[in-house]
Design an enzyme around this catalytic site. Sequence first.
Site, PDB file in Angstrom:
ATOM      1  N   HIS A 154       2.215   1.048 -13.314  1.00 44.53           N
ATOM      2  CA  HIS A 154       3.077  -0.101 -13.633  1.00 44.53           C
ATOM      3  C   HIS A 154       4.522   0.335 -13.444  1.00 44.53           C
ATOM      4  O   HIS A 154       4.910   1.420 -13.927  1.00 44.53           O
ATOM      5  CB  HIS A 154       2.825  -0.587 -15.063  1.00 44.53           C
ATOM      6  CG  HIS A 154       3.652  -1.786 -15.420  1.00 44.53           C
ATOM      7  ND1 HIS A 154       3.341  -3.050 -14.960  1.00 44.53           N
ATOM      8  CD2 HIS A 154       4.791  -1.909 -16.132  1.00 44.53           C
ATOM      9  CE1 HIS A 154       4.269  -3.902 -15.401  1.00 44.53           C
ATOM     10  NE2 HIS A 154       5.152  -3.226 -16.107  1.00 44.53           N
TER      11      HIS A 154
ATOM     12  N   ARG B 280     -14.486 -17.913  -9.560  1.00 47.28           N
ATOM     13  CA  ARG B 280     -14.021 -16.599 -10.004  1.00 47.28           C
ATOM     14  C   ARG B 280     -15.201 -15.690 -10.377  1.00 47.28           C
ATOM     15  O   ARG B 280     -15.195 -14.495 -10.072  1.00 47.28           O
ATOM     16  CB  ARG B 280     -13.086 -16.759 -11.212  1.00 47.28           C
ATOM     17  CG  ARG B 280     -12.516 -15.505 -11.787  1.00 47.28           C
ATOM     18  CD  ARG B 280     -11.721 -14.642 -10.819  1.00 47.28           C
ATOM     19  NE  ARG B 280     -10.499 -15.270 -10.366  1.00 47.28           N
ATOM     20  CZ  ARG B 280      -9.505 -14.597  -9.783  1.00 47.28           C
ATOM     21  NH1 ARG B 280      -9.633 -13.307  -9.568  1.00 47.28           N
ATOM     22  NH2 ARG B 280      -8.411 -15.195  -9.378  1.00 47.28           N
TER      23      ARG B 280
ATOM     24  N   ASP C 240      -1.692  -4.218 -19.254  1.00 48.58           N
ATOM     25  CA  ASP C 240      -0.759  -3.070 -19.383  1.00 48.58           C
ATOM     26  C   ASP C 240      -0.766  -2.505 -20.800  1.00 48.58           C
ATOM     27  O   ASP C 240       0.254  -2.013 -21.292  1.00 48.58           O
ATOM     28  CB  ASP C 240       0.666  -3.502 -19.007  1.00 48.58           C
ATOM     29  CG  ASP C 240       0.734  -4.073 -17.596  1.00 48.58           C
ATOM     30  OD1 ASP C 240       1.542  -5.003 -17.384  1.00 48.58           O
ATOM     31  OD2 ASP C 240      -0.033  -3.609 -16.736  1.00 48.58           O
TER      32      ASP C 240
ATOM     33  N   ASN D 180       1.727   2.976  -2.599  1.00 45.19           N
ATOM     34  CA  ASN D 180       1.104   3.898  -3.565  1.00 45.19           C
ATOM     35  C   ASN D 180      -0.176   4.493  -2.982  1.00 45.19           C
ATOM     36  O   ASN D 180      -0.477   5.664  -3.183  1.00 45.19           O
ATOM     37  CB  ASN D 180       0.827   3.174  -4.883  1.00 45.19           C
ATOM     38  CG  ASN D 180       2.070   3.068  -5.748  1.00 45.19           C
ATOM     39  OD1 ASN D 180       2.489   4.035  -6.371  1.00 45.19           O
ATOM     40  ND2 ASN D 180       2.678   1.903  -5.767  1.00 45.19           N
TER      41      ASN D 180
ATOM     42  N   ALA E 197       9.333   7.763  -8.896  1.00 50.26           N
ATOM     43  CA  ALA E 197       8.390   7.766 -10.027  1.00 50.26           C
ATOM     44  C   ALA E 197       6.963   7.437  -9.594  1.00 50.26           C
ATOM     45  O   ALA E 197       6.065   8.285  -9.670  1.00 50.26           O
ATOM     46  CB  ALA E 197       8.858   6.780 -11.098  1.00 50.26           C
ATOM     47  N   GLU E 198       6.750   6.218  -9.080  1.00 53.78           N
ATOM     48  CA  GLU E 198       5.364   5.810  -8.800  1.00 53.78           C
ATOM     49  C   GLU E 198       4.634   6.768  -7.858  1.00 53.78           C
ATOM     50  O   GLU E 198       3.502   7.194  -8.162  1.00 53.78           O
ATOM     51  CB  GLU E 198       5.349   4.415  -8.172  1.00 53.78           C
ATOM     52  CG  GLU E 198       5.855   3.339  -9.098  1.00 53.78           C
ATOM     53  CD  GLU E 198       5.819   1.981  -8.452  1.00 53.78           C
ATOM     54  OE1 GLU E 198       4.831   1.668  -7.769  1.00 53.78           O
ATOM     55  OE2 GLU E 198       6.773   1.221  -8.639  1.00 53.78           O
TER      56      GLU E 198
ATOM     57  N   ASN F 100      -3.986   2.483 -13.794  1.00 57.68           N
ATOM     58  CA  ASN F 100      -3.065   1.539 -13.155  1.00 57.68           C
ATOM     59  C   ASN F 100      -1.663   2.138 -13.147  1.00 57.68           C
ATOM     60  O   ASN F 100      -1.282   2.863 -14.072  1.00 57.68           O
ATOM     61  CB  ASN F 100      -3.058   0.213 -13.949  1.00 57.68           C
ATOM     62  CG  ASN F 100      -2.121  -0.829 -13.345  1.00 57.68           C
ATOM     63  OD1 ASN F 100      -2.155  -1.076 -12.148  1.00 57.68           O
ATOM     64  ND2 ASN F 100      -1.263  -1.396 -14.184  1.00 57.68           N
TER      65      ASN F 100
ATOM     66  N   GLY G  98       0.781  -1.230   0.000  1.00 54.78           N
ATOM     67  CA  GLY G  98       0.000   0.000   0.000  1.00 54.78           C
ATOM     68  C   GLY G  98       0.812   1.279   0.000  1.00 54.78           C
ATOM     69  O   GLY G  98       0.316   2.332   0.416  1.00 54.78           O
TER      70      GLY G  98
HETATM   71  C1  GRF Z   1       5.006  -2.470  -6.451  1.00 55.88           C
HETATM   72  O1  GRF Z   1       5.785  -3.415  -7.158  1.00 55.88           O
HETATM   73  C2  GRF Z   1       4.613  -1.367  -7.361  1.00 55.88           C
HETATM   74  O2  GRF Z   1       5.641  -1.116  -8.299  1.00 55.88           O
HETATM   75  C3  GRF Z   1       3.426  -1.911  -8.076  1.00 55.88           C
HETATM   76  O3  GRF Z   1       2.750  -2.696  -7.087  1.00 55.88           O
HETATM   77  C4  GRF Z   1       3.694  -3.134  -6.086  1.00 55.88           C
HETATM   78  C5  GRF Z   1       3.269  -2.847  -4.689  1.00 55.88           C
HETATM   79  O4  GRF Z   1       2.957  -1.506  -4.557  1.00 55.88           O
HETATM   80  N1  GRF Z   1       2.618  -0.851  -8.587  1.00 55.88           N
HETATM   81  P1  GRF Z   1       2.293  -0.938  -3.174  1.00 55.88           P
HETATM   82  O5  GRF Z   1       3.418  -0.708  -2.207  1.00 55.88           O
HETATM   83  O6  GRF Z   1       1.330  -2.005  -2.660  1.00 55.88           O
HETATM   84  O7  GRF Z   1       1.619   0.333  -3.585  1.00 55.88           O
END
Ligand code: GRF
Length: 198
Positions: free
Chosen positions: A110, A66, A151, A14, A180-181, A108, A12
């Site tokens: 990536h 599913r 993606d 991000n 970056a992210e 998303n 988490g």
């Molecule tokens: C990381 O590898 C990030 O690059 C990708 O998801 C993974 C976990 O991210 N987007 P987070 O710490 O759970 O946000």
Amino acid sequence: MLRIAVLVSGGGTNLQAIIDRIADRTITNAEIAVVISNNHGVKALERAKQADLPACCVSPKDYDDRAAFNRALLETIDAYAVDLIVLAGFLVVIPEEIIDRYENRIINIHPSLIPSFCGTGYYGLKVHEAALKRGVKITGATVHFVDKGTDTGPILLQKAVPVEDGDTPESLQRRVMEQAEWQILPQAIDMIANGRVR
Ligand code: GRF
């Protein structure tokens, strides 16, 4: 006010970046309506709790098949009446019915410069392992709209990050996240929330 569902699977970080940028008003006109995890007991859910955000877990393990999981995920998202779905480290393939219902309203993050090191099997550390194996000098992260491919949707933002001598997949992942992210995902949300995306 843009209502956002943030979908998570693990750490988490991000999600935390989005929470922090809303708090310091780097992101305006947006609020997190719900955090949804596909895994129980992950740090992302703790982060949501710390921030007093509505959060829930919709795990495939809790459903017979599913299709039942897909239905539950869609119903949960719909229940919060969101405008945008943000996949923040979400490691579940988004069901087609959700992509249809939320066309052009799912983004998303990536951890590479798409079209490099992306597609089926490229997630988490695997992305950085592949970048190091190939020997690229620059990598980075991409925010893209989600379509029915993996993606493959339209790219919204990208940010480059240098690969450094002696990098391990872990050290590279950390730099890509920090530089970056955690920058471009909040930036993309702010752009959408303020009508700057066609
Ligand atoms: C990381 O590898 C990030 O690059 C990708 O998801 C993974 C976990 O991210 N987007 P987070 O710490 O759970 O946000």
